[in-house]
Design an enzyme around this catalytic site. Structure first.
Site, PDB file in Angstrom:
ATOM      1  N   ASP A  78     -42.709 -26.955  65.880  1.00 37.86           N
ATOM      2  CA  ASP A  78     -41.830 -28.040  66.124  1.00 37.86           C
ATOM      3  C   ASP A  78     -40.388 -27.227  66.506  1.00 37.86           C
ATOM      4  O   ASP A  78     -39.543 -27.319  65.333  1.00 37.86           O
ATOM      5  CB  ASP A  78     -41.475 -29.214  64.955  1.00 37.86           C
ATOM      6  N   HIS A 112     -30.046 -38.815  59.512  1.00 38.65           N
ATOM      7  CA  HIS A 112     -31.064 -38.127  58.994  1.00 38.65           C
ATOM      8  C   HIS A 112     -30.617 -37.441  57.842  1.00 38.65           C
ATOM      9  O   HIS A 112     -29.421 -36.903  57.498  1.00 38.65           O
ATOM     10  CB  HIS A 112     -31.477 -36.968  59.819  1.00 38.65           C
TER      11      HIS A 112
END
Length: 298
Positions: free
Chosen positions: A54, A186
């Protein structure tokens, strides 16, 4: 209502929105069948099923194809994780139009530099893009969309990068002012404390979105009490698929016959139901009847 309108109405409602992560059309359909409000087409999970990091390795087209397949399969809204937007404002403009035209209801872009790395990677690189450059991306996305109900989520990574709470609040204010429809804040902490500090300190009016992967013991009721509007279960489907397949294959390779693992796998009927195989057979029969009436079949 369209899927875009459904998502917008849920954002304006009183209940917290539960979004299930998926990595292909099948997992997205299972999310829908399980009663979630929307599907998260997560870049981490999609990268993983390609057996790639990722880390901005896959192209926009590769991510788009997966999200587009989800959209054509599901009746609930699809929220596409678009990482850093696949480039500058012009790239974001093109991306927004492409995703909206495919029936996807929302995009989420984050304020890190390209190429990004997963936010939860130990000792990962989490450099922030300048506020000005990211605001330009939000403006580009807002200008590109044709439907006001297409949701633009701005993901704030200041807490991930170590820039601190003050920077996180400053950026969230700037992104809301630029036109973001929601703010995803986040965190990689083990508790929700800094998330709650953010929500309690921030004075903005757009909905707050969280991804409680690391602070997974937090209760939905606690999220709601801190004015959090959307919770994303981003990668649990990927992780359960990984462990379940690994365990099954380790048993199957040693097994003398398949029936030894029969109780650990879905039936063929389960898959037929997911595929709506019998629906196809019914349509074929209906078509045959129409052809008979037209004299093509005796």
């Amino acid at each position: 209502m369209s899927k875009n309108e459904i998502l917008r109405k849920k954002l304006e409602g009183n209940s917290i929105i539960k979004v299930g992560g998926a990595f292909d059309a099948m997992s997205a359909k299972l999310v829908e069948n399980s009663g979630f409000d929307a599907v998260w087409a997560g870049s981490f999970a999609i990268s993983a099923v390609h057996a790639l990091p990722d880390a901005s390795i896959l192209t926009m087209t590769e991510f788009f194809d997966v999200a587009s397949n989800m959209s054509s399969t599901c009746e609930i809204p699809i929220i596409a994780d678009c990482d850093t937007g696949y480039g500058g404002p012009s790239n974001v403009h093109h991306m927004t139009r492409k995703y909206e035209n495919a029936g996807i209801s929302s995009i989420c872009i984050e304020d890190k530099t390209f190429p990004k790395q997963n936010s939860l990677l130990e000792n990962g690189k989490n450099d922030l893009l300048s506020e000005k450059e990211f605001v330009a991306k939000i403006l580009a996305a807002k200008e590109a969309r044709s439907n006001k109900n297409f949701i633009i989520i701005a993901r704030v990574e200041a807490l991930i990068s170590g820039a601190g709470m003050k920077e996180a609040i400053k950026r969230a204010n700037a992104y809301e002012h630029a036109g973001a429809d929601a703010i995803l804040i986040h965190s990689k902490q083990k508790t929700p404390d800094e998330i709650f500090e953010f929500t309690d300190s921030w004075k903005g009016s757009v909905p707050i979105v969280v991804v409680p992967t690391t602070y997974d013991s937090v209760k939905i009721s606690d999220l709601s009490s801190h004015n959090i509007k959307m919770v994303i279960y981003a990668n649990q489907t990927l992780r359960v698929a990984h462990i379940a397949m690994t365990r099954l294959l380790q048993e199957l390779v040693k097994a003398d016959r398949i029936s030894e693992v029969k109780d650990k796998i879905s039936t063929m009927q389960d898959i037929f139901d997911l595929q709506q195989m019998y629906g196809i057979k019914n349509k074929e029969r209906e078509l045959e009847e129409k052809l008979k009436k037209l004299g093509y079949i005796n």
